[in-house]
Structure formats: structure tokens, C-alpha cells
Design an enzyme around this catalytic site. Structure first.
Site, PDB file in Angstrom:
ATOM      1  NE  ARG A  18      -3.984  -1.917   2.355  1.00  0.00           N
ATOM      2  CZ  ARG A  18      -4.507  -2.322   3.503  1.00  0.00           C
ATOM      3  NH1 ARG A  18      -4.228  -1.676   4.631  1.00  0.00           N
ATOM      4  NH2 ARG A  18      -5.290  -3.368   3.564  1.00  0.00           N
ATOM      5  NE  ARG A  58      -6.961   5.606   3.044  1.00  0.00           N
ATOM      6  CZ  ARG A  58      -7.815   4.999   3.870  1.00  0.00           C
ATOM      7  NH1 ARG A  58      -8.941   5.606   4.211  1.00  0.00           N
ATOM      8  NH2 ARG A  58      -7.537   3.802   4.353  1.00  0.00           N
ATOM      9  NE  ARG A 118     -10.504   8.686  -2.419  1.00  0.00           N
ATOM     10  CZ  ARG A 118     -10.711   7.534  -1.813  1.00  0.00           C
ATOM     11  NH1 ARG A 118      -9.693   6.787  -1.453  1.00  0.00           N
ATOM     12  NH2 ARG A 118     -11.935   7.106  -1.563  1.00  0.00           N
ATOM     13  CG  ASP A 138      -9.620  -3.076  -3.827  1.00  0.00           C
ATOM     14  OD1 ASP A 138     -10.436  -4.027  -3.773  1.00  0.00           O
ATOM     15  OD2 ASP A 138      -9.223  -2.476  -2.820  1.00  0.00           O
ATOM     16  CE1 TYR A 183     -13.516  -7.223   2.018  1.00  0.00           C
ATOM     17  CE2 TYR A 183     -11.928  -8.916   1.391  1.00  0.00           C
ATOM     18  CZ  TYR A 183     -12.259  -7.788   2.123  1.00  0.00           C
ATOM     19  OH  TYR A 183     -11.335  -7.233   2.969  1.00  0.00           O
TER      20      TYR A 183
END
Length: 341
Positions: free
Chosen positions: A23, A27, A36, A73, A147
Site C-alpha cells: 500500500r 492516503r 483523489r 484493488d 467478500y
């Protein structure tokens, strides 16, 4: 000439250790937050290949890491299999219809949803220098299935584990379908320019040993075999987070070229128990990177020392946290770059 990371994944044991962070594009970077805000939500960024390529390159340009990991993702695969995918603010990803309530056969595949991802890979590979490695990835069938069945993440994967026990035939069909799409997805990433790929099994640690063998190891064997049949020279990293003592069997049995280890694994145990000569990736705690300081440097050097006698890619035990200070990443980079075998 291959870069340090690709050399290491091909079992070279250099004095210097390559470094990338799971990652690493995200962010905690102000440049990511700015882009973003300009472009919109997460899924919009993933499907804007130019923006996704720019995000993938951001940590390379700031820190000079040895590898660039595709900005995407793991849930792009179920999205291509026909589930609707939404990332809701404050709630995380949602897939519908959830397979706890609907049959797999009700889904209508939309394979073109994968095409922008390959374009991102190609764009990044064009921008990377020869000394850096382009990394592709996918989610492993067990983790992706958690998921798809539940429709969202959960603390203990209760709905998916219950389905696997209650109806292993139907659940096995889901696993097989994910594996089939995943092979094509990874092969096409490699054809677009990915020089190594990683399979993330983020929820493998929730399974009992026999279920781990059935739903983690066996599907990974099928994926690695099929991938290697088409891309024999592309290193394949397996990362079964939470595998614990099952990690050694995973490394021995799946056919992977390198194994990622999370922060709960004792590096001294891993150095002793994993197959001799197999490249290892990991495993400093992301929370230790968040706190930084001398404790982080000491732990980084301890991990490096533990793996001195085998190929080692320095990395986190999982993804970097969004609150991680830039200065701590720079400190870690200095600690790793300053170490020599």
C-alpha cells in the site's frame, strides 16, 4: 540488467536489500490525497489509467523504492465476474448481490472491466527505469471469496467459513471461478509489463488447518501452475497473512518463488523453517512504522540480520497505515539502505 528487487526475487542474495511497502501508493501521501480530491472516489481513480499510473509512481518518485506496485484493488476480480462494487465513505467496499443469498450462476461476467488495469501496468512500466521492478497483484481465491459471499468485509469471515463447511461443493465452485479469472488477470498483467506478481491472501489466518489446505494451498497451487505455464520467468510472490505455523507448508507446497510474511511471524523461526534459499519478503509491523524512532530502526536491523543468509525483500507485515508520517518512511528507508549483509 535486472534491478535489485527482481534479482532478489530470482534468488540472488545481494549485500544490499531491496525495499518496497505494501500500500505504498495511498492516503499517507499528500500528493495522493490531492489527486483523489481532484479526480473523485477510489474506484474512479482505479479506472482512470493515467491517474492510477501517476499514483503508482508517486512513492517511487518520492522515496526511490525498488518496486512499484500496481494501484488497484483485489475486488476488481469479482467486479469483472459480475458483482457490483461500491466503495462507500466510512464503510469500505460493498459487493452485490452477495453470494450467501444468490447463486454464482446468477452473475454475468464483464471481463472488459479488467482492461484499464492492464493499461495502467503498461503506462507504469514505460515510466519506470530499468533498475526498478513493476509488480502486479491479485487477491487469492479464499480472501476474494470472503467478500463475494458476505458482500463486505467482516471480522471473522463467519458467513464464508460457514458456507464452506455447509456446502463445500457450491463454495468450491466459487473458489474455482475466482481462480480461473485470477490466472488470466495475472497473466495479462505480466504481458502488459509486470515483472513479478503477488497473490494476497489477507484472511487466510481465519481457517482451521485442513480448511487452510483446501481453500488456500490447493487453489494457490492451481493458480501458480497455470500462471507459470504461460509466464515461466515471472517471479510469483505468495502472501498468506496470518498463516502462522502453516506458512512453511504453504511455502513448500504451492510452487511460489517467494513468500511474504506478516508481522506476527518470528523472523528467526522463518529463517530456519522456510525452504532453504527461498526469497522472503517482510515483515516489520506497520504500527512500528507509524510510531517510528529508534525502536523501529532496531527492529528493521534485527529482521535484516535474521534473513542475512537468504534472499530478502524488506517490506511491511501488511499495508502502510494512512496516518504514517512521511519522515518515518524516510527513516526506515535510511535504516534499510544503510544495512549490509
Amino acid at each position: 540488467m535486472a534491478g535489485l528487487l527482481l534479482d532478489t526475487l530470482n534468488s540472488a542474495n545481494h549485500a544490499e536489500r531491496p525495499l518496497w511497502l505494501m500500500r505504498q501508493a495511498g492516503r499517507y501521501l499528500p500528493e495522493y490525497r490531492a489527486l483523489r480530491a481532484e479526480k473523485g472516489g477510489f474506484l474512479a481513480l482505479v479506472y482512470d489509467s493515467e491517474a492510477a499510473a501517476e499514483i503508482t509512481m508517486q512513492p517511487i518518485e518520492r522515496f526511490g523504492f525498488d518496486g512499484a506496485i500496481l494501484f488497484s484493488d483485489i475486488l476488481i476480480v469479482p467486479y469483472a465476474m459480475g458483482q457490483d462494487l461500491q466503495f462507500l465513505a466510512g464503510e469500505g467496499p460493498h459487493l452485490s448481490p452477495r453470494l450467501a443469498d444468490h447463486a454464482l450462476g446468477a452473475l454475468q461476467a464483464v471481463p472488459e472491466r479488467l482492461e484499464p488495469i492492464y493499461r495502467t501496468v503498461a503506462l507504469v512500466r514505460e515510466r519506470l527505469g530499468a533498475e526498478r521492478t513493476m509488480l502486479g497483484f491479485a487477491g487469492a481465491p479464499w480472501t476474494v471469496a470472503t467478500y463475494m459471499v458476505n458482500g463486505e468485509g467482516s471480522r471473522d469471515q463467519h458467513a464464508t467459513r460457514a458456507m464452506a463447511y455447509r456446502d463445500p461443493v457450491a463454495f468450491g465452485a466459487i473458489i474455482d471461478a475466482i481462480a480461473e479469472v485470477t490466472v488470466e488477470y495475472l497473466v495479462k498483467q505480466a504481458q502488459a509489463g509486470a515483472e513479478a506478481v503477488q497473490l494476497f491472501d489477507s484472511w487466510s489466518g481465519t481457517l482451521a488447518p485442513d480448511e487452510f489446505e483446501r481453500w488456500v494451498i490447493a487453489p494457490t497451487v492451481r493458480i501458480v501452475d497455470a500462471f507459470k505455464a504461460q509466464c515461466p520467468d515471472t517471479p510469483f510472490i505468495g502472501f498468506p497473512k496470518g498463516a502462522g505455523e502453516k506458512l512453511a507448508a504453504y511455502a513448500r507446497e504451492t510452487g511460489i518463488d517467494a513468500v511474504g510474511i506478516d508481522e506476527t511471524v518470528d523472523p528467526q523461526w522463518a529463517a530456519r523453517e522456510l525452504p532453504a534459499g527461498m526469497p522472503v519478503q517482510g515483515n516489520i509491523d506497520p504500527l512500528l512504522l507509524l510510531t517510528g524512532g529508534e525502536a523501529m530502526t532496531r527492529r528493521a536491523h534485527f529482521i535484516l540480520d535474521c534473513f542475512a543468509d537468504r534472499p530478502h525483500v524488506f517490506n511491511l507485515g501488511h499495508g502502510i497505515g494512512k496516518e504514517t508520517p512521511i519522515a518515518h518512511v524516510e527513516q526506515l528507508l535510511q535504516a534499510v539502505r544503510g544495512w549490509r549483509r
